[in-house]
Design an enzyme around this catalytic site. Sequence first.
Site, PDB file in Angstrom:
ATOM      1  N   ASN A 213      33.989  41.561  35.619  1.00 23.03           N
ATOM      2  CA  ASN A 213      34.853  40.556  36.263  1.00 23.03           C
ATOM      3  C   ASN A 213      35.579  39.747  35.201  1.00 23.03           C
ATOM      4  O   ASN A 213      34.978  39.324  34.217  1.00 23.03           O
ATOM      5  CB  ASN A 213      33.945  39.631  37.096  1.00 23.03           C
ATOM      6  CG  ASN A 213      34.707  38.684  38.006  1.00 23.03           C
ATOM      7  OD1 ASN A 213      35.597  39.124  38.735  1.00 23.03           O
ATOM      8  ND2 ASN A 213      34.367  37.414  37.977  1.00 23.03           N
ATOM      9  N   ASP A 280      42.561  31.939  44.077  1.00 23.28           N
ATOM     10  CA  ASP A 280      43.147  30.661  44.499  1.00 23.28           C
ATOM     11  C   ASP A 280      44.530  30.566  43.881  1.00 23.28           C
ATOM     12  O   ASP A 280      44.783  31.131  42.826  1.00 23.28           O
ATOM     13  CB  ASP A 280      42.263  29.447  44.207  1.00 23.28           C
ATOM     14  CG  ASP A 280      41.782  29.331  42.775  1.00 23.28           C
ATOM     15  OD1 ASP A 280      42.299  30.048  41.891  1.00 23.28           O
ATOM     16  OD2 ASP A 280      40.882  28.511  42.529  1.00 23.28           O
TER      17      ASP A 280
END
Length: 467
Positions: A213, A280
């Site tokens: 990630n 986001d």
Amino acid sequence: MIYDNVSRRYHRVRSFARTALPLGLAAAVTAAGLVALSGTASAASTLGASAAERGRYFGAAVAANHLGEADYANALHTEFNMATPENEMKWDATEPSQGSFNFGNADRIVSDARGRGNRVRGHTLVWHSQLPGWVSGLSASALSSAMNNHITQLMTHYRGQIYAWDVVNEAFQDGGSGARRSSPFQDRLGNGFIEQAFRTARSVDPNAKLCYNDYNTDGQNAKSNAVFAMVQDFKNRGVPIDCVGFQSHFNSASPVPSDYQQNLQRFANLGVDVQITELDIEGSGTAQANSYTRVVNACLAVSRCAGITVWGVTDKYSWRASGTPLVLDGNYNKKPAYTAVLTALNNGTTPPPSSTTPPPPPPPGGCTVSYQETQRWPDRYNGQVTVRAGSTAITGWTTTVTITRPQQISATWNGNPTWDSSGNVMTMRNNSSNGNLAAGASTSFGFTVMMNGNSTAVPRLGSCSAS
Ligand code: G3I
């Protein structure tokens, strides 16, 4: 709008043996709703339900200390069907002093999610940040052992309960070098620490997906190229890796890259799932909404994009609260970004059915059911059952769907499911809005099946009972 329930169920076949979870655990029903439209058409009315119809999940980062806030819990439970502990599984939270493990807050998030049949992403096992001080003081051999032990303890504690782990987080530098980031792991163990972490992780929970990630890897650039080369090397050499997470923290200085979808696709082409793990987007109004639309459409366009997680439930508790980057505002109101995401999910194309079996003529007063597969990915497929009333109107219906192990149903929509104790037989009843069918009219419900290595078995339908 008429809401009913969608159920998500985290299936446990292979993991059961290890975790001894109660087989009788009933399928948990989330508050994630669907709105049923006329005829056979339906449009999901929550993010999780709509994503499930597309064979994806829609999750949120969750903070344990907000679970007791009714509005927070309600929004979480209504909209999202995947949870990522925002901080509670990190090293400083779980092993603050060496060998002393604390799972309390992470457990609260895991049980909250799984109690509703939702899944959990584990975040994160090896990361340079939020490391307790004792880690930095270790020698190379002691750090190697400590890293293996940390991975082993966490993955053992949650074995069978985690859909995917961020095994290693943010190991590459920003900028044009493509180099590894300096960290206690990198500096003492060298490049091999990532491979070591993945190999250790696979040995502890072979059923969890193992992800690398990172951020600023969302478009093609030096950093994502370096990650790409690592994943390619891992795949070539058989180092276990199943997925790559793209954090996707965007703002005006770092907008959604123009090649976002292409970048996801090139990783998927290496034979890994891609996941949008911490989405986001700072901003507001239409501009923010349009950016969210682009991200959702990119994921839907890449068949190995397993799902999207937004980094928080509400702007109120975002790590970038002043940038209002999420889809629910500080009062849990739906923003234009929310509507954009839901619309994009609902508009996502579903390929034509791969096979269509015309239903037999419905009996008077009764109903018939027919099955078709509507979409397929490398690891899963969506099935749809059409329920048709006979020559008189009906006010309710029930049928069964039996799957063949090791396949598992991981999500359903447009019905109320219950399960037999084996977990193989799902009894599906109408929901509050699709039980009434005029003579000859039809409705449908759907489900996602994880193939788990069995790509050929087809769900078997029982007969249809009408009331
Ligand atoms: O809970 C304590 C509180 O008791 C204390 O009074 C307060 C004082 O600083 O700190 C609180 O802890 C903070 C914690 O968030 C919970 O709010 C930490 O200081 C703060 O560092 C921590 O920030 C987190 C950050 O990771 C740490 O690097 C953010 O919540 C979290 O959203 C963020 O998440 C990361 C991902 O894990 C990896 N990718 C980037 C992403 C955003 O930075």
